[in-house]
Design a protein around this motif. Structure first.
Motif, short mmCIF file in Angstrom:
data_model
loop_
_atom_site.label_atom_id
_atom_site.label_comp_id
_atom_site.label_asym_id
_atom_site.label_seq_id
_atom_site.Cartn_x
_atom_site.Cartn_y
_atom_site.Cartn_z
N ILE A 115 -60.31 -55.42 -5.90
CA ILE A 115 -59.90 -54.15 -5.27
C ILE A 115 -58.84 -54.42 -4.22
CG2 ILE A 115 -62.14 -53.00 -5.61
CD1 ILE A 115 -62.71 -53.61 -2.60
N GLY A 116 -58.18 -53.35 -3.76
CA GLY A 116 -57.28 -53.47 -2.62
C GLY A 116 -58.10 -53.24 -1.35
N LYS A 117 -57.60 -53.72 -0.23
CA LYS A 117 -58.39 -53.67 1.01
C LYS A 117 -58.71 -52.24 1.47
CE LYS A 117 -54.40 -53.86 4.07
NZ LYS A 117 -53.72 -54.49 5.18
N ASP A 118 -57.91 -51.27 1.02
CA ASP A 118 -58.13 -49.89 1.47
C ASP A 118 -59.35 -49.24 0.83
OD1 ASP A 118 -56.51 -50.27 -0.83
OD2 ASP A 118 -56.18 -48.11 -0.92
N ILE A 119 -59.87 -49.84 -0.24
CA ILE A 119 -61.03 -49.20 -0.87
C ILE A 119 -62.27 -50.10 -0.75
CG2 ILE A 119 -59.78 -47.60 -2.37
CD1 ILE A 119 -59.95 -49.59 -4.64
N PRO A 135 -59.54 -51.70 -9.97
CA PRO A 135 -59.88 -50.30 -9.65
C PRO A 135 -59.33 -49.44 -10.79
CG PRO A 135 -58.67 -51.36 -7.84
CD PRO A 135 -58.59 -52.28 -9.00
N ILE A 136 -59.92 -48.30 -11.00
CA ILE A 136 -59.29 -47.41 -11.98
C ILE A 136 -58.31 -46.54 -11.19
CG2 ILE A 136 -60.95 -47.50 -13.85
CD1 ILE A 136 -62.29 -45.01 -12.65
N TYR A 137 -57.13 -46.39 -11.75
CA TYR A 137 -56.02 -45.81 -10.97
C TYR A 137 -55.97 -44.30 -11.12
CZ TYR A 137 -55.00 -50.74 -11.15
OH TYR A 137 -55.12 -52.10 -11.05
N THR A 148 -58.34 -45.52 -15.83
CA THR A 148 -57.79 -44.48 -14.95
C THR A 148 -58.87 -43.55 -14.43
OG1 THR A 148 -57.12 -43.44 -17.03
CG2 THR A 148 -55.37 -44.35 -15.68
N ASP A 149 -58.66 -43.11 -13.20
CA ASP A 149 -59.56 -42.24 -12.46
C ASP A 149 -58.95 -40.84 -12.57
OD1 ASP A 149 -61.33 -41.23 -10.65
OD2 ASP A 149 -60.82 -42.60 -9.02
N GLU A 150 -59.56 -39.97 -13.35
CA GLU A 150 -58.83 -38.76 -13.74
C GLU A 150 -59.36 -37.46 -13.15
OE1 GLU A 150 -58.11 -38.81 -17.96
OE2 GLU A 150 -57.20 -40.81 -17.87
N TRP A 205 -52.17 -55.92 0.88
CA TRP A 205 -51.18 -54.96 0.38
C TRP A 205 -49.83 -55.62 0.21
CZ3 TRP A 205 -50.94 -49.25 0.60
CH2 TRP A 205 -52.20 -48.70 0.38
N TRP A 206 -49.10 -55.14 -0.75
CA TRP A 206 -47.67 -55.49 -0.85
C TRP A 206 -46.92 -54.56 0.07
CZ3 TRP A 206 -45.46 -59.60 -2.80
CH2 TRP A 206 -46.20 -60.37 -3.68
N LEU A 207 -46.16 -55.16 0.96
CA LEU A 207 -45.32 -54.36 1.86
C LEU A 207 -43.90 -54.41 1.36
CD1 LEU A 207 -46.69 -55.81 5.22
CD2 LEU A 207 -47.47 -53.77 4.01
N PRO A 237 -47.43 -45.59 -12.09
CA PRO A 237 -47.91 -46.86 -11.53
C PRO A 237 -46.84 -47.54 -10.68
CG PRO A 237 -47.58 -47.01 -13.92
CD PRO A 237 -47.36 -45.60 -13.55
N HIS A 238 -47.28 -48.19 -9.59
CA HIS A 238 -46.32 -48.93 -8.77
C HIS A 238 -46.72 -50.39 -8.68
CE1 HIS A 238 -49.18 -48.92 -5.49
NE2 HIS A 238 -49.24 -47.60 -5.51
N ILE A 239 -46.05 -51.11 -7.82
CA ILE A 239 -46.24 -52.56 -7.77
C ILE A 239 -47.67 -52.94 -7.36
CG2 ILE A 239 -45.42 -52.86 -5.40
CD1 ILE A 239 -44.01 -55.42 -6.31
N GLY A 240 -48.32 -52.12 -6.53
CA GLY A 240 -49.69 -52.40 -6.10
C GLY A 240 -50.64 -52.38 -7.29
N HIS A 241 -50.53 -51.32 -8.11
CA HIS A 241 -51.36 -51.24 -9.32
C HIS A 241 -51.06 -52.42 -10.23
CE1 HIS A 241 -50.64 -46.71 -8.58
NE2 HIS A 241 -51.78 -47.03 -8.03
N SER A 242 -49.77 -52.71 -10.38
CA SER A 242 -49.37 -53.78 -11.31
C SER A 242 -49.95 -55.10 -10.85
CB SER A 242 -47.85 -53.93 -11.36
OG SER A 242 -47.29 -52.70 -11.65
N1 MSP Z 1 -58.98 -44.29 -7.95
C1 MSP Z 1 -59.24 -45.11 -6.82
C2 MSP Z 1 -60.02 -46.34 -7.21
C3 MSP Z 1 -61.33 -46.05 -7.88
S1 MSP Z 1 -62.11 -47.52 -8.39
C4 MSP Z 1 -63.61 -47.04 -8.85
C5 MSP Z 1 -57.90 -45.53 -6.19
N2 MSP Z 1 -56.83 -45.46 -6.95
S2 MSP Z 1 -55.34 -45.76 -6.49
O1 MSP Z 1 -54.54 -45.54 -7.65
O2 MSP Z 1 -55.01 -44.96 -5.35
O3 MSP Z 1 -55.24 -47.21 -5.97
C6 MSP Z 1 -55.64 -48.25 -6.74
C7 MSP Z 1 -55.41 -49.58 -6.11
O4 MSP Z 1 -54.04 -49.80 -5.84
C8 MSP Z 1 -56.17 -49.81 -4.82
O5 MSP Z 1 -56.88 -51.01 -4.95
C9 MSP Z 1 -55.09 -50.01 -3.80
O6 MSP Z 1 -55.45 -50.97 -2.85
C10 MSP Z 1 -53.97 -50.55 -4.66
N3 MSP Z 1 -52.70 -50.42 -3.97
C11 MSP Z 1 -52.03 -49.28 -3.67
N4 MSP Z 1 -50.89 -49.63 -2.99
C12 MSP Z 1 -50.84 -50.97 -2.83
C13 MSP Z 1 -49.89 -51.88 -2.36
N5 MSP Z 1 -48.77 -51.50 -1.78
N6 MSP Z 1 -50.15 -53.20 -2.52
C14 MSP Z 1 -51.26 -53.66 -3.19
N7 MSP Z 1 -52.15 -52.82 -3.66
C15 MSP Z 1 -52.09 -51.49 -3.31
O7 MSP Z 1 -57.90 -45.91 -5.04
#
Ligand code: MSP
Length: 652
Positions: A259-263, A10-12, A49-51, A291-293, A18-23
């Motif tokens: 992708i993460g399950k939320d999107i 996903p673009i962040y 990145t989603d800006e 998700w990482w909890l 950035p946090h562990i989910g993005h990483s």
């Molecule tokens: N900008 C949108 C994505 C657009 S893609 C066309 C977005 N960005 S985000 O920065 O909020 O999240 C990006 C990703 O990080 C998502 O896939 C989300 O699931 C993931 N995570 C955010 N928190 C997370 C955890 N704690 N654990 C694992 N991944 C998680 O959504």
């Protein structure tokens, strides 16, 4: 002809660091890319990145910055972190780049010209954090957002709509006839469940009067494009859609979205219907991980339990951190992060099993064969068993990668390492040496070294630097796993040339020793200084007296205005304060009743720790903590020098 493998993250959003989910997602894409390259595929790995959109606009406003200047600053955090994590992405797309904006406009205009985008009045419920509209019937009780359970606001306005509803039947049919399009399978079922209700059209615009930070609609200057419609297009704008047809066709034919399950809905409903309207083929797969909890809790800024990848890198080292993340998450499911479970995994898999195995093999080769890999004699049953298990782990890893079960592939490799340790115990090379059975000893050491060659080759995509070092110790020439037929060479038993010089150097994975209870460490927010300790003892000790700038950055200090103050009944020392943090009001409870009257406090601008976990003090809810200095019987609140200052401003 090699396969084309194109993987995207996903673009962040650039509203935060950035946090562990993005990483995790980015690392997963990196590991998959390296594996596919090693298997001979042609690869392309995109992140970015989603800006645009409300979240980013708000974040910029809070910093009193122009949104683009804010993005330019924040994007560096992502790019720097990816470098530090050893991420080798092929491209990095930012949605504010011209190359992206121009394609979004072209697509919008084309759909508008073809009557697939129309204007209408709309009544909706908008959730700012999710950046999404919901209809009345989508909402949870109390008007809450069905995704994040936060409050939504009602809006009536004219907007532009994409005729998404046209494609509902087609999409249902496509998902049903293409197993593997949405993965894991239960996520496909989740999407089909969503599609059981009639699919509405998608609102793809925002009036500039409400949100100006976005791509202007080419057919109406009073509107900007909805951030999700803009963002999803990154997957094709980055690989030449509309500008370089050949490049686009090449990569799009092998596209895999992580992708993460939320999107899920945006990727498995909005995106496929958009592609269909553009007459483009579907990506090969959309994989939603869990998700990482933090322990058992959802990570959230307000709970202050978000894991900072920089801290983990400092503690474990980049490669071991990559290993732990890949090994600990069963792809698709949620996974629990605790520092102690990662330390356990590190010590048992890397320090004990893998590190010890290598060190034993190298030391024995030095001791009995002057550091040169000996030529094997005839293989006996245990040698053949280990060889076969090592060779079998190669197709096992291949299938684990193809089926998105990396944790299982890693487990297969670690089983080989454990089998190799048992093999050593069983064949007892030190006894063979004592008995002078050098021919048998040579076969045992050769079998072990070959096994380690295969194991380290399979782990190269996960730990690129450490496994390079590992292989150098075995005397293997530097090989780039991502190039040529690495997998083919890996599977050739006997590749290690007898006579190759091994090297004995420091432990690759020094044990991490916990010197104090984790709870205390966490409470004090203290961090490790592994490097210094490592030198002394070959172990990494957790627990030093200083904090780094990254630790400090975890604490959100903000200016706050005291709106109301009153005594807490039955508690002489406590005052209950209503404070404003600019965008929200909160209640905090503080033990300052002896030093300030409620009247004195109202109107003051103070400094608070804004991300302290909410707690109940004497049964009264408190979210945040004010800062004050105390000497003897005097207590003074920490304020901003110079008096008048807005509330909700970051202090640091
Ligand atoms: N900008 C949108 C994505 C657009 S893609 C066309 C977005 N960005 S985000 O920065 O909020 O999240 C990006 C990703 O990080 C998502 O896939 C989300 O699931 C993931 N995570 C955010 N928190 C997370 C955890 N704690 N654990 C694992 N991944 C998680 O959504």
């Amino acid at each position: 002809m090699p396969n084309n493998y194109y993987v995207t993250t996903p673009i962040y959003y650039v509203n935060d660091k950035p946090h562990i989910g993005h990483s995790y997602t980015t690392m997963l894409a990196d590991v998959l890319t390296r594996f596919h390259a090693a298997m001979g595929d042609d690869t392309f790995f995109l992140t970015g990145t989603d800006e645009h959109g409300q979240k980013v606009q708000k974040a910029a406003e809070q910093r009193h910055m122009d949104p683009l200047a804010h993005c330019n600053e924040t994007v560096i955090r992502f790019q720097e972190l990816w470098k530090r994590l050893g991420i080798h992405n092929s491209d990095f797309i930012r949605t504010t780049q011209e190359r992206h904006k121009k394609i979004v406009c072209r697509i919008l205009q084309d759909l508008f010209d073809r009557g697939l985008i129309y204007k209408a009045e709309y009544t909706g419920h908008y959730c700012i954090p999710c950046e999404r509209y919901f209809t009345e019937k989508d909402l949870l009780e109390g008007g809450l957002c069905p995704e994040c359970r936060r409050a939504t606001s009602k809006l009536i306005e004219s907007n532009y709509f994409f005729k998404m509803s046209l494609y509902q039947d087609w999409l249902v049919d496509y998902i049903k006839t293409h197993p593997g399009f949405i993965q894991p399978e239960y996520r496909a079922n989740e999407t089909l469940g969503f599609l059981r209700k009639p699919l509405g059209d998608l609102c793809i615009s925002r009036p500039k009067s409400r949100l100006s930070w976005g791509i202007e609609l080419p057919f109406d200057k009073d509107y900007v494009c909805y951030v999700w419609f803009d963002a999803l297009i990154n997957y094709i704008s980055a690989i030449g859609y509309g500008t370089d047809e050949e490049k686009f066709r090449k990569w799009w034919s092998g596209a895999h979205h992580l992708i993460g399950k939320d999107i899920l809905t945006t990727h498995t409903v909005y995106w496929p219907t958009m592609l269909k309207a553009m007459d483009l083929p579907m990506p090969k797969s959309i994989f939603a991980h869990g998700w990482w909890l933090s322990g058992q809790d959802k990570m959230s800024k307000s709970l202050g339990n978000v894991v900072n990848p920089m801290d983990m890198m400092n503690l474990f080292g980049v490669d071991a951190f990559r290993y732990c993340l890949m090994a600990e998450m069963v792809l698709g499911n949620d996974a629990s992060f605790t520092q102690s479970s990662f330390i356990k995994r590190y010590n048992s898999d890397l320090a004990n099993d893998l590190g010890n195995m290598l060190s034993r093999a190298v030391k024995l080769t030095i001791k009995y064969f002057e550091g040169r890999i000996p030529a094997p004699g005839g293989y006996e049953a245990p040698d053949r068993e280990l060889r076969d298990q090592a060779l079998a782990s190669i197709p096992l890893m291949r299938s684990a990668v193809e089926n998105m079960k990396i944790d299982r592939g890693i487990d297969g490799v670690m089983n080989v390492v454990r089998a190799a340790n048992r093999y050593m115990e069983k064949t007892a090379p030190w006894t063979l040496a004592k008995e002078g059975n050098m021919a048998r000893l040579a076969t045992v050491l050769y079998t072990t070294a070959e096994t380690l060659r295969i194991v380290s080759g399979l782990l190269l995509p996960v730990m690129p630097c450490k496994m390079k070092e590992f292989r150098m110790k075995l005397g293997l020439p530097e090989e780039i796993a991502e190039k040529s037929d690495f997998a083919g060479r890996l599977a050739k038993w006997g590749t290690l040339e007898p006579g190759t010089q091994v090297q004995d150097t420091d432990a690759l994975f020094p044990r991490i020793v916990i010197e104090e209870p984790m709870a205390q460490l966490k409470a004090e927010g203290r961090k490790a200084n592994p490097k210094a300790e490592e030198k002394k003892s070959g172990t990494v000790a957790v627990g030093a007296e200083t904090v780094t700038i990254d630790d400090f950055a975890k604490i959100s200090l903000k200016t706050a205005k005291i709106l109301e103050a009153e005594k807490v009944e039955g508690a002489d020392k406590l005052l209950k304060l209503k404070i404003s943090l600019g965008t929200e009001t909160r209640q905090i409870v503080s033990g300052i009743a002896k030093y300030y009257t409620p009247e004195e406090l109202v109107g003051k601008i103070i400094i608070v720790v804004a991300n302290l976990k909410p707690a109940k003090i004497r049964g009264v809810e408190s979210f945040g903590m004010l800062l004050a200095a105390k000497t003897g019987d005097t207590l003074k609140l920490a304020t901003i020098d110079g008096g008048e200052f807005p509330d909700g401003i970051a202090v640091g």
